[in-house]
Enzyme design. Structure first.
Site, short mmCIF file in Angstrom:
data_model
loop_
_atom_site.label_atom_id
_atom_site.label_comp_id
_atom_site.label_asym_id
_atom_site.label_seq_id
_atom_site.Cartn_x
_atom_site.Cartn_y
_atom_site.Cartn_z
N CYS A 184 -0.05 9.13 3.24
CA CYS A 184 -0.15 9.44 4.57
C CYS A 184 -1.32 10.72 4.82
CB CYS A 184 1.07 9.90 5.42
SG CYS A 184 2.00 11.20 4.75
N ARG A 202 -7.18 7.29 12.55
CA ARG A 202 -7.64 8.14 10.97
C ARG A 202 -7.95 7.19 9.84
NH1 ARG A 202 -2.74 12.12 10.51
NH2 ARG A 202 -4.36 12.84 8.80
#
Length: 278
Positions: free
Chosen positions: A238, A178
């Site tokens: 995050c 990611r």
């Protein structure tokens, strides 16, 4: 002066104080796949625990997930759960260490000074042979939580924009695929990639096989291996502000302060005016 305590507590340490009058235990379980954590709580929880969903202490008016609520809203929810700001609060989750760190961070943001994460969560508690109970929670009545907002624990998008290219280090807890835009983001409309200059430390790199958090030199090494310098400021990030709190927890264990970017990648990647690498 309030004596500082470790941000984590072991199952054995919790078992030894389980009957203390000022102890409040919170199951803060939350699952990415929408699993019903409240139903899990009713099947098995640590004796005396209450359940608080992180979505129940989030800003319902925000288009972003899990964002900080207003202080009064947070106080109302946790007060109704029987928790006061001066209580000894122990937070856990059913994954080992996932969403509990976010709840730990929230309590600290709003002024709780005796709050700890149960190391290894419910799995470690049960693996060590400690008892659980079933059914609904039975919180204390008539409790109020008097919030005191700690702005130094929080970073917003303007703080992160201002930090780019400076001495401040941004550490991203998402997976490497990611972070490097090798897989699509799980939320629609969110671009892939990372903030320019950010460092990638997937939160699982801080955990042992049993779900407990690494300690001492092993924990320090996990940060140093990606180039973190402990004498420089840190902002953690995050996907939506949940696992960034695990990085914040790890840094706290090492005595290093940090700020958590509450909007995290969901906010950053949703905008067209924010720079992205790669």
């Amino acid at each position: 002066m309030t004596r500082s305590i470790s941000p984590v507590i072991t199952a054995a340490e919790l078992a030894a104080i389980i009957d203390n009058d000022d102890l409040r235990i919170v199951d803060a379980s939350w699952w990415m796949d929408n699993r019903d954590a409240r139903a899990d709580f009713e099947k098995a929880h640590i004796p005396g625990a209450v359940f608080i969903d992180i979505d129940d202490v989030s800003d319902e008016t925000s288009p972003l997930p899990h964002t900080l609520p207003q202080a009064a809203a947070f106080a109302a929810t946790v007060g109704a759960a029987g928790i006061g700001r001066d209580d000894h609060i122990v937070v856990y989750d059913t994954q080992g260490l996932f969403s509990a760190a976010r709840m730990w961070w929230l309590f600290r943001v709003f002024g709780a000074h005796r709050v700890q994460v149960l190391d290894g969560g419910l799995p470690k508690w049960q693996a060590d042979g400690h008892p659980v109970e079933t059914g609904k929670a039975h919180p204390r009545d008539g409790v109020s939580f008097d919030p005191s907002f700690n702005a130094e624990a929080v970073a917003d998008i303007n703080d992160v924009l201002a930090a780019l290219g400076t001495d401040t280090q941004i550490i991203d807890a998402r997976s490497a695929p990611r972070f490097n835009a090798q897989v699509p983001e799980p939320r629609a409309g969110v671009r892939g990639g990372h903030m320019p200059g950010a460092l990638n430390l997937p939160f699982g790199n801080l955990l042992n096989a049993d779900g407990t958090i690494k300690g001492g030199s092993a924990l320090e090494a996990a940060f140093k291996e990606i180039g973190v310098e402990f004498d420089r400021p840190v902002i953690t990030s995050c996907g939506s502000g949940v696992t960034a709190a695990i990085l914040t927890l790890g840094l706290e264990l090492l005595g290093k302060p940090s700020r958590l970017y509450d909007g995290s990648w969901t906010e950053w990647g949703s905008r067209e005016d924010t720079p992205i690498e790669p």
